[in-house]
Each structure stands twice: as structure tokens, then as C-alpha cells.
Design an enzyme around this catalytic site. Structure first.
Site, PDB file in Angstrom:
ATOM      1  N   SER A 156     -14.515  97.371   3.678  1.00  0.00           N
ATOM      2  CA  SER A 156     -13.666  96.652   2.723  1.00  0.00           C
ATOM      3  C   SER A 156     -14.417  95.722   1.776  1.00  0.00           C
ATOM      4  O   SER A 156     -13.794  95.153   0.873  1.00  0.00           O
ATOM      5  CB  SER A 156     -12.596  95.855   3.473  1.00  0.00           C
ATOM      6  OG  SER A 156     -11.565  96.716   3.909  1.00  0.00           O
TER       7      SER A 156
ATOM      8  N   LYS B 145     -13.837  96.350  -1.893  1.00  0.00           N
ATOM      9  CA  LYS B 145     -12.740  95.779  -2.679  1.00  0.00           C
ATOM     10  C   LYS B 145     -13.238  94.774  -3.713  1.00  0.00           C
ATOM     11  O   LYS B 145     -12.549  94.490  -4.697  1.00  0.00           O
ATOM     12  CB  LYS B 145     -11.718  95.129  -1.756  1.00  0.00           C
ATOM     13  CG  LYS B 145     -10.961  96.106  -0.859  1.00  0.00           C
ATOM     14  CD  LYS B 145      -9.946  95.381   0.000  1.00  0.00           C
ATOM     15  CE  LYS B 145      -9.062  96.336   0.813  1.00  0.00           C
ATOM     16  NZ  LYS B 145      -9.758  96.962   1.940  1.00  0.00           N
TER      17      LYS B 145
ATOM     18  N   SER C   9      -7.174  91.611   2.614  1.00  0.00           N
ATOM     19  CA  SER C   9      -7.876  92.898   2.615  1.00  0.00           C
ATOM     20  C   SER C   9      -6.893  94.064   2.640  1.00  0.00           C
ATOM     21  O   SER C   9      -7.082  95.053   3.357  1.00  0.00           O
ATOM     22  CB  SER C   9      -8.847  92.992   3.795  1.00  0.00           C
ATOM     23  OG  SER C   9      -9.800  94.024   3.575  1.00  0.00           O
TER      24      SER C   9
ATOM     25  N   LYS D  68     -15.371  87.714   1.679  1.00  0.00           N
ATOM     26  CA  LYS D  68     -14.781  89.009   2.033  1.00  0.00           C
ATOM     27  C   LYS D  68     -15.427  89.573   3.285  1.00  0.00           C
ATOM     28  O   LYS D  68     -16.648  89.517   3.452  1.00  0.00           O
ATOM     29  CB  LYS D  68     -14.955  89.994   0.880  1.00  0.00           C
ATOM     30  CG  LYS D  68     -14.158  91.276   1.029  1.00  0.00           C
ATOM     31  CD  LYS D  68     -12.682  91.038   0.789  1.00  0.00           C
ATOM     32  CE  LYS D  68     -11.819  92.204   1.273  1.00  0.00           C
ATOM     33  NZ  LYS D  68     -11.791  92.316   2.761  1.00  0.00           N
TER      34      LYS D  68
END
Length: 412
Positions: free
Chosen positions: A64, A67, A128, A251
Site C-alpha cells: 500500500s 498509494k 489505506s 503510510k
């Protein structure tokens, strides 16, 4: 592989005292699996200076963390006027189906429920949300495939070691069930991106859209009737928060193939830094140790002296040179920069050499042993000078010797 190891017995205490300050922390005891990663990278978000690098250019699954590229492209579309933060995002049937997944979704998208660009941006960053990322990609690119093409084009412009097949970071083993596997890719295909590359994306996102830190630094956000919790559980107030090495974003990422991945943003000495770890066995431990090492060992200061004495190659002349400009960098107190001097002007051997004021005479090359970063500082002559060449100096020395011996010859 980056490894931080713990000291196992008192027998090694003496050795520990010697090497404890070294970067990275290493010892002879058994490796702690929680602190192992496949790649790591630390950078100054303002200057772009790499502070630490370990396998930083190896392309790896990043889950992820992908992203961040999706979110960057959203901010650019808003900046260019292609979309507005208040625009409603079309939600396809497949995206709504993905949003209903108990394992792949963090926010439901009920039938006919509408979401703005701003809402899905926050859901993608904080929670997320895979479905939010894909929906934003379809809005910006016109289709999932075209958006992924935009991701790879941006990576190419930045010359990154990166290849994307997914806007969310899910690999095809999950995406294929929702018809979001990119045509022409294998059933196991996934995003492969280096630690340096995804850190660069994060840095550009922060630079172009500083509000991303404010959004990320929330334990949760409320979107309609949904409370979306942060995936970064090391923020202040979260269960894994560590006051010794605090962060304010950014993140996380995890898949079975990628392992634990984290891009952490934090401040040290008033400057924003980004620490990235890929392929860990746990999300936070290795990155925390990396940040602690940075805190304990890295100092931001002027790394080049204001003046230096420099002996011109092949001559007996030593000049006092002045740095053309001050240079501030992060430097490890245990492993300082390696210094190499390089002459910048040719010396005429058989004639007088004239140096005008502010002539660059020498360049000092500073190499960071931890990151490979190279900084070059020019040193100049502060005033005009006449310097005899090496052969002239030899001739002068010979003539002086003969003059000194001449009275002795008469005495004999």
C-alpha cells in the site's frame, strides 16, 4: 539486508562499547527478526540529501505504499484544474464490491452513496482504503489501466526504479477477483518499487501538497457515518506510539509478498526527514531503530571549514583558501564524511603562475559512507597572487645555495 542486532552476553560488552555507535547497529548475538528489512532509506525532505541507504535501489514489492503515487497524481490533477476537491467520484460496481470485502476494505461504499475527491483522498491516506484508491485512479485516468500508465509515466519522468500494475498496491492475486488486474500481466503481478523511489514520491507529495502531513497525522477520520481508523499506529495517541522517536505520518503497507513496509515522516533539529523500510517482519520496529540511529548519530551542520591551507601540487607554496560557500549537510558523528582534495588549476612549471582573486584553486569532495551521497565544495584564493612555478623554485633555491657557498670559496 539491514540488520540491527542485540548484544547477547556480558562477554561481548567490551566490543559493544567500541562499536555501539556504528551505523547500522551490529553485534555478534543472534539476529532479532523484528528488526530485519530488505531495504532502507532515510532522506532530508527539504534538501533531498540521502542520509542512509541500504539496498535502496532494489525494486521490491511495496504493497500500500503504492498509494502515495496515486495520491500525488490526484494532487496534480487538482492543481491543473482537471478535478476539484469537492467533485463527486464515480464508483463502479466492482469498486463497491471490493469495498464490501471483509479483508481488503477499510471503508464500505453503500450502493448509490457518493464520495468527494477530498473524502476518498483522506480515506486512501489515513485508512489505506483500496477501493478509494482505485476509484480515484479511474477518475483521474479515465480508466484503471490508463491511470496505471500515468503512474509509470510519472515514475519514468523522475527516473525512478519502479514499475506499477496497481493503483492501490494490491497484487493481482487479489485484484483478479474484482477485474482490476492489469491486462497483459500475470496472475501474481505486483508493484515493484525501490525504497529510494517510493521515498522520492513521498517527498514530492509533501513538497507539492504540505497538507498531506496534517491529514495523515490523525488517529481516525469521519467520512459520512464511517469512522476510518489510521493504519499508521505509531502516531501520537495510537497504541504503538513511541515518544522517543515520534512521527507525524505517513503510510504503511503490507501483503504476504511485500512484508511490512513503512514510510515514516518526522522532524529532527527543526528539519523534516523521511525514513523508509521495506520487507520487514513487523511494521514498526526496524523503522523505529532506524529513526533512533538518525536521532543519536546524525547532525545537521556546516560540513566544510570556512578556510583551508592547501599546498599547490608540485610546489613548495601553501595557500590559505576560502570556501566559496557554506555547505550544511547531515553528517554521522561516528562515520564522518571522507574527504578528498582535487586541484582545480594547472600549475605552470617554468613560469610564474598568476591567480586572480576568487579563482577556484581546489575542490573538496565529501563522501558520506552511509548513503554514498557526494558533496563538492569549491575553495578559492581570497586575493590575487603571483606564484613561481616548480622549476623556478628549484632554480631560485640552487642560486641561493651558490650565493651562500661563494664566500667560503674565497676563504679557501
Amino acid at each position: 539486508m539491514l540488520k540491527f542486532r542485540l548484544w547477547g552476553t556480558v562477554l561481548w560488552l567490551g566490543l559493544a562499547l567500541i562499536v555501539w555507535g556504528q551505523w547500522p547497529l551490529r553485534a555478534t548475538a543472534a539476529t532479532d527478526p523484528a528488526t530485519e528489512v530488505k531495504a532502507a532509506y532515510v532522506v532530508d525532505a527539504n534538501s533531498g540529501q540521502a542520509i542512509y541507504a541500504d539496498h535502496a535501489d532494489k525494486k521490491l514489492p511495496i504493497a500500500s505504499l503504492s498509494k502515495l503515487m496515486t495520491l500525488y497524481l490526484v494532487t496534480q490533477a487538482v492543481r491543473k484544474g482537471q478535478v476539484k476537491w469537492t467533485d463527486n467520484v464515480p464508483i463502479s460496481a466492482d469498486v463497491r464490491k471490493l469495498a464490501a470485502s471483509p479483508t481488503l476494505s477499510t471503508m464500505p461504499m453503500a450502493k448509490d452513496e457518493k464520495f468527494t475527491v477530498k473524502e476518498l483522498f483522506a480515506a486512501t491516506l489515513v485508512g489505506s482504503s483500496n477501493s478509494s484508491a482505485i476509484a480515484l485512479g479511474e477518475l483521474i485516468g479515465g480508466s484503471n489501466a490508463k491511470f496505471i500508465q500515468l503512474m509509470n509515466q510519472q515514475a519514468a519522468r523522475w527516473q525512478l526504479a519502479a514499475h506499477f500494475v496497481s493503483a492501490s498496491g494490491l497484487d493481482n492475486t487479489d485484484l483478479i477477483r474484482y477485474h482490476y488486474n492489469l491486462p497483459g500481466t500475470s496472475n501474481q503481478a505486483q508493484n515493484l518499487v525501490s525504497a529510494r523511489a517510493i521515498t522520492t514520491v513521498a517527498r514530492q507529495l509533501i513538497k507539492d501538497y504540505p497538507a498531506v502531513i496534517d491529514i495523515a497525522n490523525h488517529g481516525s477520520i469521519k467520512i459520512h457515518r464511517y469512522r476510518v481508523a489510521t493504519s499508521v499506529q505509531i502516531l501520537k495517541g495510537q497504541k504503538h506510539y513511541d515518544a522517543a522517536v515520534p512521527v507525524d505520518g505517513l503510510k504503511t503497507g503490507y501483503t504476504a509478498q511485500a512484508g511490512a513496509c513503512l514510510v515514516a515522516t518526522f522532524k529532527q533539529g527543526g528539519r523534516r526527514l523521511i525514513a523508509t523500510t521495506l520487507g520487514g517482519t513487523w511494521k514498526y520496529t526496524a523503522n523505529a531503530k532506524l529513526r533512533l540511529q538518525t536521532q543519536q548519530q546524525e547532525r545537521y551542520h556546516n560540513v566544510a571549514p570556512a578556510t583551508m591551507k592547501y599546498r599547490l601540487p608540485g610546489t613548495q607554496t601553501t595557500l590559505k583558501l576560502v570556501a566559496k560557500s557554506s555547505v550544511k549537510r547531515w553528517e554521522n558523528v561516528q562515520q564522518p564524511f571522507r574527504q578528498t582534495q582535487t586541484a582545480a588549476v594547472p600549475v605552470q612549471r617554468q613560469q610564474v603562475n598568476y591567480l586572480a582573486a576568487n579563482t577556484t584553486v581546489m575542490r573538496l569532495r565529501l563522501t558520506d559512507p552511509n548513503s554514498g551521497t557526494v558533496t563538492t565544495v569549491a575553495y578559492v584564493s581570497p586575493k590575487a597572487q603571483m606564484i613561481p612555478g616548480p622549476m623556478q623554485q628549484v632554480a631560485k633555491a640552487t642560486a641561493t645555495k651558490h650565493q651562500l657557498n661563494l664566500p667560503l670559496a674565497f676563504a679557501n
